[in-house]
Design an enzyme around this catalytic site. Sequence first.
Site, mmCIF file in Angstrom:
data_model
loop_
_atom_site.group_PDB
_atom_site.id
_atom_site.type_symbol
_atom_site.label_atom_id
_atom_site.label_comp_id
_atom_site.label_asym_id
_atom_site.label_seq_id
_atom_site.Cartn_x
_atom_site.Cartn_y
_atom_site.Cartn_z
ATOM 1 N N THR A 10 0.826 -1.217 0.000
ATOM 2 C CA THR A 10 0.000 0.000 0.000
ATOM 3 C C THR A 10 0.862 1.268 0.000
ATOM 4 O O THR A 10 0.660 2.173 -0.806
ATOM 5 C CB THR A 10 -0.894 -0.008 1.270
ATOM 6 N N GLU A 111 9.180 10.813 9.357
ATOM 7 C CA GLU A 111 7.897 11.538 9.396
ATOM 8 C C GLU A 111 6.699 10.600 9.244
ATOM 9 O O GLU A 111 5.672 10.763 9.909
ATOM 10 C CB GLU A 111 7.878 12.587 8.278
ATOM 11 N N ILE A 118 0.353 13.734 8.202
ATOM 12 C CA ILE A 118 0.491 14.956 9.025
ATOM 13 C C ILE A 118 1.963 15.236 9.297
ATOM 14 O O ILE A 118 2.697 14.338 9.707
ATOM 15 C CB ILE A 118 -0.216 14.784 10.385
ATOM 16 N N GLY A 169 -6.872 -0.096 3.277
ATOM 17 C CA GLY A 169 -5.427 -0.008 3.468
ATOM 18 C C GLY A 169 -5.032 0.786 4.696
ATOM 19 O O GLY A 169 -3.903 1.255 4.805
ATOM 20 N N LYS A 187 3.874 4.571 18.032
ATOM 21 C CA LYS A 187 3.880 5.996 17.663
ATOM 22 C C LYS A 187 4.116 6.870 18.893
ATOM 23 O O LYS A 187 4.724 7.941 18.790
ATOM 24 C CB LYS A 187 2.560 6.342 16.976
#
Length: 372
Positions: A10, A111, A118, A169, A187
Amino acid sequence: MDIAILGYGTVGRGVDQIVADIDGIEVRRILDLPDHCVGPRMTPDYAQIVGDPAIEVVVECMGGLEPAHTFILQALGAGKSVVTSNKAVVAAFFDEFARTAEANGACLLIEATCGGGIPWIASIEKARRIDEVTRFSGILNGTTNFIVDSMLKNGADFAETLARAQELGYAEADPSADIDGIDVKNKTIISASVAFDVACTAEFPVTGIRSLTKADLDLLGATGRVVKLIGHGVARDGRYAVAVEPMALPAASLEANVPSNFNLATLEGTTIGELKFYGQGAGSLPTGNAMVQDVLDFAAGRRPHYDFSRGLTYDPALLTGDYVFRTTTPPEGSEPFGEGAWLVSGITAEAARALLDSIVTTDQNAFMARLV
Ligand code: HSE
């Protein structure tokens, strides 16, 4: 600048599609499984990438720990910079990657590991040029936001919505990483490491939304709140703490109104105050976009540097709050909070998680949320 893409799923396809329209960046090689390789760019042999001096940047979008860990180290060791969307591998090996990059004059650009499209990591780094970041929090998982939003707005079934998130996805290869909070944990580790300059511990409370029901949403909705899965962290006086947990947030808050697979990440800086970043948190093109932004930043001379030597102490007492438990028997020290739910006030995220663990030994479907 010539780049290579590792993994053509993806995200890898998203990167390839975006790069096709950008002058000056060329995808020279794509690594994939032997039976997926078509055309002259694709190879199943990583040696053809890591040994190719023309390739300056390796864009890793394979996911998982191995072989991603080994391939990233080999690329950095060969002086190639690495752009990655792989939050699991960065959360597990951030310090090792940062040191290897530094030792070889290469860069690690991350990133796309947090918040999809974002610009969250770059914004934390920018805030830190002036400020201490004292707090961050975020809806950092598109799949779970998509599930909760669909349950709330359409009365949708949990399993059916999860299957749709997989089709689109958004979901991880093993979607239990989404619904059990592991993806947000990764994260949160990365966000805390960048925000607080700390080699963030992996031992902190993590609770997902696997047992969330429409009745829970209704019960908390009746108190003017909406449930969201949140990763958050705080740093103060040489100490820090982090947690991942469902939060019941005021219905009027920005977080409560984040729809579909969107993410919303917030930081608090000493002079800037509160900053919020909103956008697509998952999917091929948003995540691909974040990776190509990293490639372009690198081409323009940006060289992020990570140093985790600050030595903050982990202190769970920094994250204390009130928690609602939906369970069959009232937990000790609780007071009633609506039908079948109880409130336990003034406990740490750590204590709340331990209490939930003891409750699920007799009530497997119990649910817990932090009240805000
Ligand atoms: N499974 C992740 C999500 C993908 O749903 O947010 C993006 O990191």
